[in-house]
Scaffold this active site. Structure first.
Site, PDB file in Angstrom:
ATOM      1  N   ARG A 181      -4.075  -7.066  16.200  1.00 44.58           N
ATOM      2  CA  ARG A 181      -2.983  -6.335  16.824  1.00 44.58           C
ATOM      3  C   ARG A 181      -3.602  -5.119  17.497  1.00 44.58           C
ATOM      4  O   ARG A 181      -4.503  -4.475  16.938  1.00 44.58           O
ATOM      5  CB  ARG A 181      -2.010  -5.912  15.716  1.00 44.58           C
ATOM      6  CG  ARG A 181      -0.667  -5.532  16.197  1.00 44.58           C
ATOM      7  CD  ARG A 181       0.187  -6.703  16.598  1.00 44.58           C
ATOM      8  NE  ARG A 181       1.447  -6.168  17.088  1.00 44.58           N
ATOM      9  CZ  ARG A 181       1.959  -6.452  18.262  1.00 44.58           C
ATOM     10  NH1 ARG A 181       1.358  -7.295  19.077  1.00 44.58           N
ATOM     11  NH2 ARG A 181       3.106  -5.914  18.636  1.00 44.58           N
ATOM     12  N   TYR A 224      -8.006  -5.276   6.604  1.00 42.80           N
ATOM     13  CA  TYR A 224      -7.174  -4.113   6.893  1.00 42.80           C
ATOM     14  C   TYR A 224      -7.589  -3.001   5.923  1.00 42.80           C
ATOM     15  O   TYR A 224      -6.965  -2.761   4.904  1.00 42.80           O
ATOM     16  CB  TYR A 224      -5.713  -4.523   6.698  1.00 42.80           C
ATOM     17  CG  TYR A 224      -4.654  -3.493   7.024  1.00 42.80           C
ATOM     18  CD1 TYR A 224      -4.950  -2.273   7.611  1.00 42.80           C
ATOM     19  CD2 TYR A 224      -3.326  -3.776   6.750  1.00 42.80           C
ATOM     20  CE1 TYR A 224      -3.957  -1.362   7.904  1.00 42.80           C
ATOM     21  CE2 TYR A 224      -2.321  -2.871   7.040  1.00 42.80           C
ATOM     22  CZ  TYR A 224      -2.635  -1.665   7.614  1.00 42.80           C
ATOM     23  OH  TYR A 224      -1.647  -0.763   7.888  1.00 42.80           O
ATOM     24  N   ASP A 274      -8.804   0.910   4.698  1.00 40.98           N
ATOM     25  CA  ASP A 274      -8.701   2.354   4.898  1.00 40.98           C
ATOM     26  C   ASP A 274     -10.116   2.924   4.926  1.00 40.98           C
ATOM     27  O   ASP A 274     -11.071   2.257   4.513  1.00 40.98           O
ATOM     28  CB  ASP A 274      -7.934   2.997   3.739  1.00 40.98           C
ATOM     29  CG  ASP A 274      -6.449   2.696   3.825  1.00 40.98           C
ATOM     30  OD1 ASP A 274      -5.954   2.428   4.935  1.00 40.98           O
ATOM     31  OD2 ASP A 274      -5.789   2.727   2.770  1.00 40.98           O
ATOM     32  N   ARG A 324       9.006   5.360  -5.050  1.00 40.99           N
ATOM     33  CA  ARG A 324       9.083   6.179  -6.266  1.00 40.99           C
ATOM     34  C   ARG A 324      10.512   6.619  -6.564  1.00 40.99           C
ATOM     35  O   ARG A 324      11.255   6.939  -5.648  1.00 40.99           O
ATOM     36  CB  ARG A 324       8.235   7.447  -6.130  1.00 40.99           C
ATOM     37  CG  ARG A 324       6.772   7.217  -5.888  1.00 40.99           C
ATOM     38  CD  ARG A 324       5.995   8.502  -6.159  1.00 40.99           C
ATOM     39  NE  ARG A 324       4.636   8.390  -5.679  1.00 40.99           N
ATOM     40  CZ  ARG A 324       4.242   8.758  -4.469  1.00 40.99           C
ATOM     41  NH1 ARG A 324       5.128   9.305  -3.626  1.00 40.99           N
ATOM     42  NH2 ARG A 324       2.995   8.619  -4.094  1.00 40.99           N
ATOM     43  N   ARG A 348       0.821  -1.216   0.000  1.00 40.59           N
ATOM     44  CA  ARG A 348       0.000   0.000   0.000  1.00 40.59           C
ATOM     45  C   ARG A 348       0.851   1.260   0.000  1.00 40.59           C
ATOM     46  O   ARG A 348       0.367   2.338  -0.314  1.00 40.59           O
ATOM     47  CB  ARG A 348      -0.923  -0.013   1.228  1.00 40.59           C
ATOM     48  CG  ARG A 348      -0.181  -0.113   2.529  1.00 40.59           C
ATOM     49  CD  ARG A 348      -1.014  -0.676   3.664  1.00 40.59           C
ATOM     50  NE  ARG A 348      -1.615   0.346   4.483  1.00 40.59           N
ATOM     51  CZ  ARG A 348      -2.923   0.471   4.672  1.00 40.59           C
ATOM     52  NH1 ARG A 348      -3.746  -0.340   4.087  1.00 40.59           N
ATOM     53  NH2 ARG A 348      -3.388   1.406   5.442  1.00 40.59           N
ATOM     54  N   GLU A 390       2.669   6.176  19.773  1.00 38.61           N
ATOM     55  CA  GLU A 390       1.874   4.983  19.476  1.00 38.61           C
ATOM     56  C   GLU A 390       2.721   3.729  19.711  1.00 38.61           C
ATOM     57  O   GLU A 390       3.782   3.585  19.104  1.00 38.61           O
ATOM     58  CB  GLU A 390       1.450   5.087  18.008  1.00 38.61           C
ATOM     59  CG  GLU A 390       0.313   4.224  17.615  1.00 38.61           C
ATOM     60  CD  GLU A 390      -0.209   4.618  16.232  1.00 38.61           C
ATOM     61  OE1 GLU A 390      -0.368   5.834  15.946  1.00 38.61           O
ATOM     62  OE2 GLU A 390      -0.447   3.699  15.443  1.00 38.61           O
ATOM     63  N   ARG A 431       5.361   5.437  16.094  1.00 39.47           N
ATOM     64  CA  ARG A 431       5.256   6.781  15.522  1.00 39.47           C
ATOM     65  C   ARG A 431       4.790   7.788  16.554  1.00 39.47           C
ATOM     66  O   ARG A 431       4.212   7.425  17.587  1.00 39.47           O
ATOM     67  CB  ARG A 431       4.350   6.808  14.290  1.00 39.47           C
ATOM     68  CG  ARG A 431       2.991   6.209  14.478  1.00 39.47           C
ATOM     69  CD  ARG A 431       2.267   6.100  13.123  1.00 39.47           C
ATOM     70  NE  ARG A 431       0.998   5.432  13.257  1.00 39.47           N
ATOM     71  CZ  ARG A 431       0.230   5.045  12.260  1.00 39.47           C
ATOM     72  NH1 ARG A 431       0.587   5.263  11.015  1.00 39.47           N
ATOM     73  NH2 ARG A 431      -0.918   4.434  12.476  1.00 39.47           N
TER      74      ARG A 431
HETATM   75  N1  UDP Z   1       5.872   0.377   7.385  1.00 43.47           N
HETATM   76  C1  UDP Z   1       7.227   0.313   7.624  1.00 43.47           C
HETATM   77  N2  UDP Z   1       7.911   1.446   7.902  1.00 43.47           N
HETATM   78  C2  UDP Z   1       7.300   2.652   8.026  1.00 43.47           C
HETATM   79  C3  UDP Z   1       5.912   2.733   7.794  1.00 43.47           C
HETATM   80  C4  UDP Z   1       5.220   1.576   7.480  1.00 43.47           C
HETATM   81  O1  UDP Z   1       7.812  -0.783   7.545  1.00 43.47           O
HETATM   82  O2  UDP Z   1       7.998   3.649   8.315  1.00 43.47           O
HETATM   83  C5  UDP Z   1       5.137  -0.888   7.058  1.00 43.47           C
HETATM   84  C6  UDP Z   1       4.582  -1.566   8.312  1.00 43.47           C
HETATM   85  O3  UDP Z   1       4.634  -2.963   8.124  1.00 43.47           O
HETATM   86  C7  UDP Z   1       3.156  -1.078   8.348  1.00 43.47           C
HETATM   87  C8  UDP Z   1       2.812  -1.053   6.848  1.00 43.47           C
HETATM   88  O4  UDP Z   1       4.023  -0.613   6.235  1.00 43.47           O
HETATM   89  O5  UDP Z   1       2.321  -1.941   9.078  1.00 43.47           O
HETATM   90  C9  UDP Z   1       1.665  -0.133   6.467  1.00 43.47           C
HETATM   91  O6  UDP Z   1       1.966   1.198   6.891  1.00 43.47           O
HETATM   92  P1  UDP Z   1       0.868   2.340   7.012  1.00 43.47           P
HETATM   93  O7  UDP Z   1       1.561   3.600   7.269  1.00 43.47           O
HETATM   94  O8  UDP Z   1      -0.027   2.246   5.804  1.00 43.47           O
HETATM   95  O9  UDP Z   1       0.103   1.822   8.310  1.00 43.47           O
HETATM   96  P2  UDP Z   1      -1.202   2.339   9.097  1.00 43.47           P
HETATM   97  O10 UDP Z   1      -1.209   3.829   9.053  1.00 43.47           O
HETATM   98  O11 UDP Z   1      -2.386   1.691   8.436  1.00 43.47           O
HETATM   99  O12 UDP Z   1      -0.944   1.790  10.461  1.00 43.47           O
END
Ligand code: UDP
Length: 366
Positions: free
Chosen positions: A248, A345, A347, A173, A169, A298, A278
């Site tokens: 989770r 999962y 959005d 780039r 997802r 988080e 994060r």
């Molecule tokens: N991910 C990662 N590094 C990052 C951000 C995301 O490895 O800095 C991976 C991680 O496995 C995460 C997935 O990408 O669960 C999807 O990230 P997204 O930001 O879409 O997660 P959400 O906001 O849905 O928690």
């Protein structure tokens, strides 16, 4: 007299379903066990800052119909999400783009980046898991900096055990385009998600009540409507008869500070040693210039029945269990939806699309 529908869960699925059928002349009662509406989109006002209480929510969609639908209930700002990764004291542009590769390797053009990537990629004809896939795209160094630590913390397992769909997802780039999402329509509802949800519920055919637990009041809740729409955990609904699906969970720590804490809405921490994944600084979603700020750390957590199930773990074993629940759900006269009701999962835009389809189908069947 019972309403046409009783909906369990006032998250985005339940509220979209309610609004759509209400506009088609049906009556709806919506209940939620929490003391507020909006599910995990819920935002709270802290001195003019709309705090995303269950993690950051950034609206994005490529579908003009979904975009038109949400805009009826809120004005959206021009926020475009751009990530930022902290790793061992360094900061990188994220998702991986030419600027990231410049910061790491000093390359400046797409051709230079492609040349370097071609050297480091670890080819895999048929990647079977998240690790194999990402190594085949960007090689080991980028995997270690951006993916391995964050993913292991987030999902509490080796990325070899996860499907690559979790990460596909996020774009990769070879240009300086550093937006997190490719979608044409993006933004944050001005005034917060709670106001958006309140506007969706503002219809004479919709009644709602909070602090109502379906499992504690099953008979009464069911009697409120002719058709039951359920958006909670599908395994719990069926009394775990095929076993428990895995989820989770997350824990949030909120702090208030003066000024601007980190200069960006979301900073990801990809070091395995840092326990949080994060930090969200909420005012940046709405370009706030308040003199105070609210941040949320988080922490991913093991799920148990006392916690909130945020992410379904759609690996092979859980998918098999879910398939059995799905069959059962299809033969019931209950409509299931949302992240928990259909164990996906999703959005926000996908939840809305699912709710519109389900509610239109329900109308045709009625
Ligand atoms: N991910 C990662 N590094 C990052 C951000 C995301 O490895 O800095 C991976 C991680 O496995 C995460 C997935 O990408 O669960 C999807 O990230 P997204 O930001 O879409 O997660 P959400 O906001 O849905 O928690």
């Amino acid at each position: 007299m019972p309403a046409d529908y009783v909906i369990v869960g006032a998250g985005l699925f339940g509220v979209t379903f309610a609004r759509n059928v209400a506009e088609q002349g049906r009556t709806v009662v919506l209940v939620d066990k929490r003391s507020h509406i909006g599910g995990n989109c819920y935002t709270e006002d802290r001195g003019g800052i709309h705090v995303h209480m269950y993690g950051p929510h950034i609206f994005h969609t490529d579908d003009p119909d979904i975009w038109e639908f949400v805009q009826r209930f809120a004005k959206f700002n021009h926020y475009r999400h751009r990530g930022c990764v902290h790793y061992k004291g360094r900061i990188f542009s994220f998702p991986i783009n030419l600027h990231t590769l410049h910061q790491l390797w000093g390359v400046t053009t797409p051709a230079e980046a492609e040349h370097k990537l071609a050297e480091v990629r670890i080819p895999c004809a048929n990647p079977r898991n998240l690790e194999q896939w990402i190594l085949s795209q960007v090689g080991r160094e980028l995997y270690e900096i951006f993916i391995h630590g964050y993913t292991s913390k987030q999902w509490n397992c080796d990325p070899k055990e996860l499907p690559s769909s979790i990460i596909r997802r996020i774009p990769i780039r070879l240009t300086y385009d550093d937006r997190y999402f490719n979608d044409r329509f993006q933004g944050i509802p001005i005034g917060g998600y709670t106001a958006l949800i309140m506007n969706m519920l503002d219809h004479p055919n919709i009644r709602f009540e909070t602090d109502v637990d379906y499992f504690e009041n099953q008979r009464e809740v069911k009697s409120l409507g002719q058709t039951l729409v359920y958006t909670g955990k599908v395994d719990e609904f069926f009394d775990y008869r095929y076993g428990r699906l895995e989820y989770r969970s997350l824990r949030f720590e909120q702090e208030e500070h003066a000024g601007d804490y980190q200069g960006v809405s979301i900073a990801n921490y990809t070091d395995p040693e840092v326990p949080h994944t994060r930090i969200t600084e909420h005012k940046h979603f709405e370009f706030g210039n308040q003199s105070h700020t609210v941040i949320t750390r988080e922490f991913p957590e093991q799920y148990d029945e006392t916690k909130t199930p945020y992410y379904p773990i759609r690996d092979e074993a859980n998918s098999k269990v879910y398939d059995r629940y799905r069959m059962l759900a299809q033969t019931s006269n209950v409509i299931f939806g949302g992240r928990l009701g259909t164990y996906q999962y999703f959005d926000m835009h996908q939840v809305i699309a699912q709710a519109l389809v389900a509610s239109n189908k329900a109308r045709l069947a009625a």
